[in-house]
Design a protein around this motif. Sequence first.
Motif, PDB file in Angstrom:
ATOM      1  N   VAL A   1     -73.266  20.223  84.032  1.00  9.04           N
ATOM      2  CA  VAL A   1     -74.637  19.496  84.152  1.00  9.04           C
ATOM      3  C   VAL A   1     -75.731  20.113  84.546  1.00  9.04           C
ATOM      4  CG1 VAL A   1     -74.994  17.566  86.035  1.00  9.04           C
ATOM      5  CG2 VAL A   1     -72.580  17.846  85.376  1.00  9.04           C
ATOM      6  N   ARG A   2     -75.716  21.160  84.886  1.00  7.32           N
ATOM      7  CA  ARG A   2     -77.069  22.046  85.031  1.00  7.32           C
ATOM      8  C   ARG A   2     -77.531  22.200  83.785  1.00  7.32           C
ATOM      9  NH1 ARG A   2     -81.233  23.933  86.778  1.00  7.32           N
ATOM     10  NH2 ARG A   2     -81.808  26.101  86.519  1.00  7.32           N
ATOM     11  N   ARG A   3     -76.728  22.474  82.714  1.00 10.72           N
ATOM     12  CA  ARG A   3     -77.323  22.890  81.388  1.00 10.72           C
ATOM     13  C   ARG A   3     -78.014  21.644  80.692  1.00 10.72           C
ATOM     14  NH1 ARG A   3     -72.597  26.405  80.183  1.00 10.72           N
ATOM     15  NH2 ARG A   3     -73.291  28.279  81.197  1.00 10.72           N
ATOM     16  N   ILE A   4     -77.557  20.539  81.166  1.00 11.50           N
ATOM     17  CA  ILE A   4     -77.782  19.011  80.433  1.00 11.50           C
ATOM     18  C   ILE A   4     -79.207  18.890  81.129  1.00 11.50           C
ATOM     19  CG2 ILE A   4     -77.287  16.835  79.985  1.00 11.50           C
ATOM     20  CD1 ILE A   4     -74.427  17.540  80.498  1.00 11.50           C
ATOM     21  N   PHE A   5     -79.428  18.713  82.602  1.00 11.39           N
ATOM     22  CA  PHE A   5     -80.809  18.243  83.194  1.00 11.39           C
ATOM     23  C   PHE A   5     -81.324  19.583  83.683  1.00 11.39           C
ATOM     24  CE2 PHE A   5     -77.374  15.182  83.659  1.00 11.39           C
ATOM     25  CZ  PHE A   5     -78.065  14.034  82.892  1.00 11.39           C
ATOM     26  N   ARG A   6     -82.205  20.100  82.966  1.00  9.44           N
ATOM     27  CA  ARG A   6     -82.974  21.325  83.510  1.00  9.44           C
ATOM     28  C   ARG A   6     -84.237  21.165  84.119  1.00  9.44           C
ATOM     29  NH1 ARG A   6     -82.068  26.295  82.195  1.00  9.44           N
ATOM     30  NH2 ARG A   6     -80.109  26.572  80.980  1.00  9.44           N
ATOM     31  N   THR A   7     -84.101  20.258  85.446  1.00  6.45           N
ATOM     32  CA  THR A   7     -85.250  19.986  86.337  1.00  6.45           C
ATOM     33  C   THR A   7     -84.664  20.370  87.595  1.00  6.45           C
ATOM     34  OG1 THR A   7     -84.370  17.641  86.489  1.00  6.45           O
ATOM     35  CG2 THR A   7     -85.977  18.199  84.867  1.00  6.45           C
TER      36      THR A   7
ATOM     37  N   ALA B   1     -76.405  18.282  89.636  1.00  7.68           N
ATOM     38  CA  ALA B   1     -75.316  19.393  89.287  1.00  7.68           C
ATOM     39  C   ALA B   1     -74.365  19.743  90.424  1.00  7.68           C
ATOM     40  CB  ALA B   1     -75.781  20.666  88.522  1.00  7.68           C
ATOM     41  N   VAL B   2     -75.359  20.258  91.601  1.00  5.92           N
ATOM     42  CA  VAL B   2     -74.494  20.677  92.796  1.00  5.92           C
ATOM     43  C   VAL B   2     -73.817  19.418  93.347  1.00  5.92           C
ATOM     44  CG1 VAL B   2     -75.051  21.450  95.258  1.00  5.92           C
ATOM     45  CG2 VAL B   2     -76.588  22.262  93.257  1.00  5.92           C
ATOM     46  N   PHE B   3     -74.219  18.278  93.563  1.00  8.09           N
ATOM     47  CA  PHE B   3     -73.525  17.045  93.947  1.00  8.09           C
ATOM     48  C   PHE B   3     -72.295  16.833  93.139  1.00  8.09           C
ATOM     49  CE2 PHE B   3     -72.307  12.754  94.270  1.00  8.09           C
ATOM     50  CZ  PHE B   3     -72.446  12.442  95.567  1.00  8.09           C
ATOM     51  N   LEU B   4     -72.542  16.923  91.706  1.00  5.96           N
ATOM     52  CA  LEU B   4     -71.429  16.564  91.124  1.00  5.96           C
ATOM     53  C   LEU B   4     -70.265  17.598  90.963  1.00  5.96           C
ATOM     54  CD1 LEU B   4     -73.080  14.675  87.830  1.00  5.96           C
ATOM     55  CD2 LEU B   4     -71.697  13.586  89.722  1.00  5.96           C
ATOM     56  N   GLY B   5     -70.901  18.632  91.204  1.00  6.99           N
ATOM     57  CA  GLY B   5     -69.720  19.878  90.991  1.00  6.99           C
ATOM     58  C   GLY B   5     -68.842  19.902  92.261  1.00  6.99           C
TER      59      GLY B   5
ATOM     60  N   VAL C   1     -80.135  32.639  95.977  1.00  7.02           N
ATOM     61  CA  VAL C   1     -79.307  31.583  95.259  1.00  7.02           C
ATOM     62  C   VAL C   1     -78.968  32.412  94.053  1.00  7.02           C
ATOM     63  CG1 VAL C   1     -79.215  29.445  94.096  1.00  7.02           C
ATOM     64  CG2 VAL C   1     -80.634  29.770  96.129  1.00  7.02           C
ATOM     65  N   ALA C   2     -77.757  33.001  94.041  1.00  6.10           N
ATOM     66  CA  ALA C   2     -77.183  33.642  92.783  1.00  6.10           C
ATOM     67  C   ALA C   2     -77.390  33.261  91.266  1.00  6.10           C
ATOM     68  CB  ALA C   2     -75.708  34.028  93.088  1.00  6.10           C
ATOM     69  N   VAL C   3     -77.141  31.462  91.440  1.00  4.93           N
ATOM     70  CA  VAL C   3     -77.302  31.012  89.937  1.00  4.93           C
ATOM     71  C   VAL C   3     -78.728  31.309  89.193  1.00  4.93           C
ATOM     72  CG1 VAL C   3     -77.112  28.859  88.729  1.00  4.93           C
ATOM     73  CG2 VAL C   3     -75.625  29.376  90.859  1.00  4.93           C
ATOM     74  N   LEU C   4     -79.583  31.154  90.433  1.00  7.69           N
ATOM     75  CA  LEU C   4     -81.020  31.350  89.862  1.00  7.69           C
ATOM     76  C   LEU C   4     -81.508  32.739  89.457  1.00  7.69           C
ATOM     77  CD1 LEU C   4     -83.015  28.929  92.153  1.00  7.69           C
ATOM     78  CD2 LEU C   4     -81.869  28.491  90.150  1.00  7.69           C
ATOM     79  N   ASN C   5     -81.047  33.495  90.325  1.00  5.71           N
ATOM     80  CA  ASN C   5     -81.077  35.174  90.067  1.00  5.71           C
ATOM     81  C   ASN C   5     -80.690  35.299  88.735  1.00  5.71           C
ATOM     82  OD1 ASN C   5     -82.165  35.292  92.246  1.00  5.71           O
ATOM     83  ND2 ASN C   5     -80.319  36.110  93.287  1.00  5.71           N
ATOM     84  N   GLU C   6     -79.365  34.918  88.230  1.00  3.84           N
ATOM     85  CA  GLU C   6     -78.712  35.274  86.932  1.00  3.84           C
ATOM     86  C   GLU C   6     -79.648  34.705  85.887  1.00  3.84           C
ATOM     87  OE1 GLU C   6     -74.641  34.621  86.379  1.00  3.84           O
ATOM     88  OE2 GLU C   6     -74.153  36.421  87.630  1.00  3.84           O
ATOM     89  N   GLU C   7     -80.030  33.596  86.137  1.00  2.55           N
ATOM     90  CA  GLU C   7     -80.778  32.690  84.944  1.00  2.55           C
ATOM     91  C   GLU C   7     -82.054  33.665  84.584  1.00  2.55           C
ATOM     92  OE1 GLU C   7     -81.259  28.609  85.924  1.00  2.55           O
ATOM     93  OE2 GLU C   7     -78.888  28.645  85.802  1.00  2.55           O
ATOM     94  N   THR C   8     -82.865  34.039  85.933  1.00  6.71           N
ATOM     95  CA  THR C   8     -84.048  34.717  85.649  1.00  6.71           C
ATOM     96  C   THR C   8     -83.840  36.080  85.024  1.00  6.71           C
ATOM     97  OG1 THR C   8     -83.845  35.257  87.884  1.00  6.71           O
ATOM     98  CG2 THR C   8     -85.865  33.925  87.147  1.00  6.71           C
TER      99      THR C   8
END
Lengths: 216, 96
Positions: free
Chosen positions: A128-134, A141-145, A206-213
Motif C-alpha cells: 500500500v505504501r508503494r501505491i500511495f506515496r503521500t 498503509a500502516v492502518f491496513l497493514g 522510523v526504520a522504514v523511512l531511513n531505508e528509503e532515504t
Amino acid sequence: MHIPDGFLNAPTWIGSGIVSLAGLGFILGKIREKLRDKTVALMGVMSAFVFAAQMINFPIAAGTSGHLLGGVLAAVLLGPLPAVIVITVVLVVQCLVFQDGGVTALGANVLNMAFVGTLLGYGVFSIVRRIFRTPAGFLLAVFLGAWFSVVAGAATCSVELWLSGLVPLGLSLGMMAGVHALIGIGEGIITCLVVSFVLKARPDLVAVLNEETRHE
Amino acid sequence: MNKRDIIIGLLIAVVIGMALSPFASSFPDGLEWVAEKMGFIAKGEVAPVVKSPVPDYAFPFVNEKSVWATSLSGLLGVLIVFLAAIAVGKLLIPKK
C-alpha cells in the motif's frame, strides 16, 4: 489470541513449534550481521511498549475484547526482522512469567503473531505504501497493514484449531477472522496513533523511512 | 537512540503497564469468544503444563482484587521484556 494449553493436539503444537524454531533460526542468522546498538536499544523499548500495550484489552462488539498485537508497529519502526524478535520476546515472557498463552502452544502463538501477523501485515503495509506515496498514504498503509496482521494471525490460529479437531475449518476461519476483523480496527487505529506520534517526535527512529532515504 | 530516549520510552511503557492496565476490559478476547461459542473453552481450563510465577498478571503477595496486583505485574513485565530484548539483541551483534 494467545492459545492456552489444552486447545491444540500434539501434532499441531509440535508441528507449529518446529516451524517457529526454524523461522527463528533463519531470522537470527540473517539479522546477525546487520544489527546495530541503536536497533538493539529500540528493540528493548519496543518490547516494553508492546508488552504494556498488550495488557490493555479494549472492548469491541458483543461482549468481546481485543488488545494490540504490535507486530506491524514494531516492523514499521524497527524493520520486519527485528520486529519478529520483539514480538517473540514478548510472547515468551507472557507465557513463562504470566501464564498468558500455554507453554505447549508457545510455538503456535509465535507462528501466528510474531511470524504470520507481523510479516504478512508488513507485506500489506509495503504494498500500500508503494501505491500511495503521500503522508496520508503512509498512514493508510500502516492502518491496513496493522489490520491485516490481526486477521492473518487469527486465520492461522483458526487452521490450528481445525487441525486439532476442535471445529470445522470453514466455521473456525469465519468466526476467528470475523471477530478479529473488528479487533484489527483497534490495532489499526492504535498503530496509526503511535506511528504518527513517533513521526512527529522522532522521525529518525522510523526504520522504514531511513531505508528509503538510503536507497534514494 | 540515546540514554534519554530509552528512559522516556521505558517510562511511557511503565505508565501504560501500571496506570492503564487496571482499566483493561475483562471481556473474553476473540479466541476465547470463539472457543465459548464452539464449546471447546473448557479444554483450555486445564492446569497449565508449566506453572508460572505470576499467573494471569496477579502479582504475588498483593491482594488479587487490588489494582496493584495488575499494576505491579505490568511493571515487572515491562522490565523483564526490556532486559530480555536487549540481551537477545546484544548476543546477536557481531563481536569486533
